[in-house]
Design a protein around this motif. Structure first.
Motif, PDB file in Angstrom:
ATOM      1  N   TRP A 147     -28.650  66.177 -11.711  1.00  0.00           N
ATOM      2  CA  TRP A 147     -28.463  64.783 -12.083  1.00  0.00           C
ATOM      3  C   TRP A 147     -28.631  63.882 -10.858  1.00  0.00           C
ATOM      4  O   TRP A 147     -29.311  62.856 -10.902  1.00  0.00           O
ATOM      5  N   GLY A 148     -28.022  64.286  -9.753  1.00  0.00           N
ATOM      6  CA  GLY A 148     -28.142  63.504  -8.517  1.00  0.00           C
ATOM      7  C   GLY A 148     -29.567  63.447  -8.007  1.00  0.00           C
ATOM      8  O   GLY A 148     -30.067  62.374  -7.628  1.00  0.00           O
ATOM      9  N   PHE A 149     -30.257  64.582  -7.983  1.00  0.00           N
ATOM     10  CA  PHE A 149     -31.649  64.584  -7.530  1.00  0.00           C
ATOM     11  C   PHE A 149     -32.519  63.743  -8.451  1.00  0.00           C
ATOM     12  O   PHE A 149     -33.393  63.009  -7.988  1.00  0.00           O
ATOM     13  N   SER A 163     -31.629  61.200 -10.301  1.00  0.00           N
ATOM     14  CA  SER A 163     -31.326  59.777 -10.127  1.00  0.00           C
ATOM     15  C   SER A 163     -31.908  59.235  -8.828  1.00  0.00           C
ATOM     16  O   SER A 163     -32.442  58.123  -8.794  1.00  0.00           O
ATOM     17  N   ASN A 164     -31.784  60.011  -7.760  1.00  0.00           N
ATOM     18  CA  ASN A 164     -32.257  59.535  -6.459  1.00  0.00           C
ATOM     19  C   ASN A 164     -33.772  59.573  -6.320  1.00  0.00           C
ATOM     20  O   ASN A 164     -34.338  58.832  -5.524  1.00  0.00           O
ATOM     21  N   SER A 165     -34.445  60.423  -7.073  1.00  0.00           N
ATOM     22  CA  SER A 165     -35.888  60.518  -6.965  1.00  0.00           C
ATOM     23  C   SER A 165     -36.601  59.648  -7.998  1.00  0.00           C
ATOM     24  O   SER A 165     -37.821  59.615  -8.034  1.00  0.00           O
ATOM     25  N   GLY A 166     -35.841  58.962  -8.834  1.00  0.00           N
ATOM     26  CA  GLY A 166     -36.448  58.105  -9.846  1.00  0.00           C
ATOM     27  C   GLY A 166     -37.050  58.878 -11.002  1.00  0.00           C
ATOM     28  O   GLY A 166     -37.979  58.406 -11.652  1.00  0.00           O
ATOM     29  N   ASN A 167     -36.553  60.059 -11.255  1.00  0.00           N
ATOM     30  CA  ASN A 167     -37.059  60.883 -12.343  1.00  0.00           C
ATOM     31  C   ASN A 167     -36.040  60.850 -13.491  1.00  0.00           C
ATOM     32  O   ASN A 167     -35.065  61.603 -13.488  1.00  0.00           O
ATOM     33  N   ALA A 184     -32.844  63.448 -14.504  1.00  0.00           N
ATOM     34  CA  ALA A 184     -31.485  62.897 -14.525  1.00  0.00           C
ATOM     35  C   ALA A 184     -30.845  63.100 -15.897  1.00  0.00           C
ATOM     36  O   ALA A 184     -29.663  63.449 -16.006  1.00  0.00           O
TER      37      ALA A 184
END
Length: 104
Positions: free
Chosen positions: A58-60, A62-66, A70
């Protein structure tokens, strides 16, 4: 107007056979309880691992814009939390339905 379960049971043509659960009549019951307890522990540990992995996904995402990643992470968090809730409440759920079933 509405009958209680006891009143409905009184209307049934069947008599109580007098059979109840026997906690000492089955050989190996103590070992089976230990195995099921170990399965509960294993299930809870797996839920913790799934919660951690899903949170990372979820964090990856959200942070990568995917948003797809998320969303999958969010779903994993909810599923892991729900599974832990069911595993933790397994004894209470089975006891509730067993007691309710004995009233019928």
């Amino acid at each position: 107007m509405f009958a209680t379960p006891y009143a409905l049971a009184a209307l049934l043509p069947f008599d109580d056979p007098g059979i109840s659960s026997n906690t000492s009549g089955l050989p190996g019951l103590a070992q089976l309880r230990e195995i099921v307890g170990a399965l509960l522990t294993f299930g809870l540990v797996a839920c913790v691992a799934a919660l951690v992995v899903s949170s990372v996904v979820w964090g990856f995402g959200s942070n990568s814009g995917n948003p797809h990643l998320a969303g999958r992470g969010k779903t994993g968090v909810v599923v892991a939390a729900g599974a832990a809730l069911l595993i933790g409440a397994a004894n209470a759920i089975v006891t509730f339905f067993s007691n309710t079933g004995s009233l019928v």
